[in-house]
Each structure stands twice: as C-alpha cells, then as structure tokens.
Design a protein around this motif. Structure first.
Motif, PDB file in Angstrom:
ATOM      1  N   LEU A  58     -43.968 -27.245  30.049  1.00 42.59           N
ATOM      2  CA  LEU A  58     -42.818 -28.078  30.383  1.00 42.59           C
ATOM      3  C   LEU A  58     -41.798 -27.193  31.090  1.00 42.59           C
ATOM      4  CD1 LEU A  58     -41.355 -30.762  30.252  1.00 42.59           C
ATOM      5  CD2 LEU A  58     -40.635 -30.185  27.922  1.00 42.59           C
ATOM      6  N   ILE A  59     -41.518 -27.535  32.343  1.00 44.03           N
ATOM      7  CA  ILE A  59     -40.583 -26.776  33.172  1.00 44.03           C
ATOM      8  C   ILE A  59     -39.561 -27.749  33.729  1.00 44.03           C
ATOM      9  CG2 ILE A  59     -40.294 -25.319  35.203  1.00 44.03           C
ATOM     10  CD1 ILE A  59     -43.272 -24.564  34.920  1.00 44.03           C
ATOM     11  N   LEU A  60     -38.292 -27.444  33.545  1.00 43.09           N
ATOM     12  CA  LEU A  60     -37.215 -28.259  34.093  1.00 43.09           C
ATOM     13  C   LEU A  60     -36.229 -27.364  34.831  1.00 43.09           C
ATOM     14  CD1 LEU A  60     -36.608 -30.651  31.070  1.00 43.09           C
ATOM     15  CD2 LEU A  60     -37.755 -31.189  33.213  1.00 43.09           C
ATOM     16  N   VAL A  64     -33.342 -32.657  28.478  1.00 36.99           N
ATOM     17  CA  VAL A  64     -34.284 -31.606  28.087  1.00 36.99           C
ATOM     18  C   VAL A  64     -34.828 -31.884  26.684  1.00 36.99           C
ATOM     19  CG1 VAL A  64     -34.506 -29.141  27.563  1.00 36.99           C
ATOM     20  CG2 VAL A  64     -33.284 -29.875  29.614  1.00 36.99           C
ATOM     21  N   CYS A  65     -33.950 -32.262  25.770  1.00 43.17           N
ATOM     22  CA  CYS A  65     -34.397 -32.568  24.404  1.00 43.17           C
ATOM     23  C   CYS A  65     -35.325 -33.783  24.390  1.00 43.17           C
ATOM     24  CB  CYS A  65     -33.193 -32.791  23.495  1.00 43.17           C
ATOM     25  SG  CYS A  65     -32.295 -31.266  23.100  1.00 43.17           S
ATOM     26  N   ALA A  66     -35.025 -34.786  25.221  1.00 42.39           N
ATOM     27  CA  ALA A  66     -35.901 -35.964  25.312  1.00 42.39           C
ATOM     28  C   ALA A  66     -37.280 -35.562  25.834  1.00 42.39           C
ATOM     29  CB  ALA A  66     -35.269 -37.020  26.208  1.00 42.39           C
ATOM     30  N   GLY A 112     -41.656 -27.182  21.378  1.00 44.03           N
ATOM     31  CA  GLY A 112     -40.459 -26.571  20.832  1.00 44.03           C
ATOM     32  C   GLY A 112     -39.662 -25.759  21.825  1.00 44.03           C
ATOM     33  N   ALA A 113     -40.131 -25.713  23.093  1.00 42.83           N
ATOM     34  CA  ALA A 113     -39.427 -24.921  24.098  1.00 42.83           C
ATOM     35  C   ALA A 113     -39.675 -25.485  25.492  1.00 42.83           C
ATOM     36  CB  ALA A 113     -39.881 -23.465  24.049  1.00 42.83           C
ATOM     37  N   THR A 169     -34.770 -23.658  23.597  1.00 42.20           N
ATOM     38  CA  THR A 169     -35.567 -23.954  22.405  1.00 42.20           C
ATOM     39  C   THR A 169     -34.754 -24.810  21.437  1.00 42.20           C
ATOM     40  OG1 THR A 169     -34.826 -22.054  21.102  1.00 42.20           O
ATOM     41  CG2 THR A 169     -36.668 -21.684  22.636  1.00 42.20           C
ATOM     42  N   GLY A 170     -35.413 -25.214  20.380  1.00 44.52           N
ATOM     43  CA  GLY A 170     -34.727 -25.959  19.337  1.00 44.52           C
ATOM     44  C   GLY A 170     -33.546 -25.194  18.764  1.00 44.52           C
ATOM     45  N   ARG A 171     -33.642 -23.892  18.698  1.00 48.34           N
ATOM     46  CA  ARG A 171     -32.525 -23.066  18.212  1.00 48.34           C
ATOM     47  C   ARG A 171     -31.314 -23.195  19.126  1.00 48.34           C
ATOM     48  NH1 ARG A 171     -35.553 -17.380  16.567  1.00 48.34           N
ATOM     49  NH2 ARG A 171     -36.648 -18.201  14.745  1.00 48.34           N
ATOM     50  N   ASP A 172     -31.561 -23.288  20.438  1.00 48.15           N
ATOM     51  CA  ASP A 172     -30.453 -23.469  21.387  1.00 48.15           C
ATOM     52  C   ASP A 172     -29.799 -24.835  21.187  1.00 48.15           C
ATOM     53  OD1 ASP A 172     -30.742 -20.943  22.764  1.00 48.15           O
ATOM     54  OD2 ASP A 172     -32.530 -21.784  23.717  1.00 48.15           O
ATOM     55  N   ALA A 173     -30.612 -25.847  20.890  1.00 46.91           N
ATOM     56  CA  ALA A 173     -30.081 -27.191  20.653  1.00 46.91           C
ATOM     57  C   ALA A 173     -29.173 -27.192  19.425  1.00 46.91           C
ATOM     58  CB  ALA A 173     -31.222 -28.185  20.489  1.00 46.91           C
ATOM     59  N   VAL A 174     -29.598 -26.512  18.376  1.00 52.12           N
ATOM     60  CA  VAL A 174     -28.776 -26.430  17.165  1.00 52.12           C
ATOM     61  C   VAL A 174     -27.463 -25.732  17.472  1.00 52.12           C
ATOM     62  CG1 VAL A 174     -28.637 -25.380  14.866  1.00 52.12           C
ATOM     63  CG2 VAL A 174     -30.719 -26.562  15.579  1.00 52.12           C
ATOM     64  N   ARG A 175     -27.514 -24.665  18.245  1.00 47.70           N
ATOM     65  CA  ARG A 175     -26.286 -23.933  18.612  1.00 47.70           C
ATOM     66  C   ARG A 175     -25.346 -24.839  19.398  1.00 47.70           C
ATOM     67  NH1 ARG A 175     -25.737 -21.040  23.115  1.00 47.70           N
ATOM     68  NH2 ARG A 175     -27.973 -20.691  23.264  1.00 47.70           N
ATOM     69  N   LEU A 176     -25.880 -25.621  20.336  1.00 48.72           N
ATOM     70  CA  LEU A 176     -25.070 -26.552  21.128  1.00 48.72           C
ATOM     71  C   LEU A 176     -24.343 -27.527  20.210  1.00 48.72           C
ATOM     72  CD1 LEU A 176     -25.238 -28.303  24.265  1.00 48.72           C
ATOM     73  CD2 LEU A 176     -26.010 -29.806  22.446  1.00 48.72           C
TER      74      LEU A 176
END
Length: 118
Positions: free
Chosen positions: A16-18, A27-29, A37-38, A53-60
């Motif tokens: 998956l490349i965006l 991106v999460c969708a 997961g990335a 990654t999911g960790r970046d989403a949590v930080r956001l």
C-alpha cells in the motif's frame, strides 16, 4: 540452506503506497480496507518519503489533530530505516527485533519495492 533475500520475499508484493498529500483519514481508511498496519508514503516515482503506521495514528489522536484535515506528511515517520533487495530474511528479523520496528520498507535505489512486517 541459503537465506532468502528481501528481493525474493517481496517479489510479487503490492504494498500500500499513498502520496504525502493524502489525509490521515484517507490513509487510515486504506489501511483498514487492505487490513495492513502500515502505509508507505512515496512520490509519483515511488521514491520513499516516509511510513505511516498505527502508532502514528495514535500519536495524531493524542495530539488532538484532525485526521480529515491533516496531510499524512505531517505525522508520518520521515526517512525510515530501510533494507535493500539483497538483505536477507535474517537481516530483517534482526532489524525488527533490535530496533523495535513492526514494519521495514524494502527499497531499491530509494524506490519502494515492498515491505516486511513482524
């Protein structure tokens, strides 16, 4: 028994490349739809810019940013550690373990060719 190379492991992969302008919400969708997961963030020539990654989403979310308005380039991990095509599976396992990563992009001359995950 010879070690398989990353080039062999990701040969038929369609990671998956965006682009960097995609919103975090989009991106999460895409991550949810592909069940990954990335996401690798790259330019139009597939030159790797970062990883989200999911960790970046949590930080956001923890920082109170708006996922629908925030471009992924604002919260992605820039210039992530990568491996080349000739790296072995053992190289990947050691990097994942020693650095605490869950995902490592595989690149060839800076261009995305795949990703390996824990």
């Amino acid at each position: 028994m010879p070690q398989r190379t990353m080039g062999e492991i990701v040969r038929d992969q369609n990671p998956l490349i965006l682009g960097p302008d995609a919103t975090v919400s989009a991106v999460c969708a895409a991550m949810h739809a592909r069940r990954v997961g990335a996401v690798l963030i790259a330019d139009a020539d597939r030159q790797l810019l970062g990883i989200f990654t999911g960790r970046d989403a949590v930080r956001l979310l923890a920082e109170g940013l708006d996922a629908k308005a925030t471009p992924v380039s604002v919260v992605m991990t820039r210039d992530p550690t990568t491996l080349g095509r000739k790296a072995t599976a053992m190289d990947a396992l050691l990097l994942l373990n020693d650095c605490g990563f869950r995902h490592v992009p595989i690149v060839d001359r800076g261009q995305v060719v795949g990703i390996v995950s824990r």
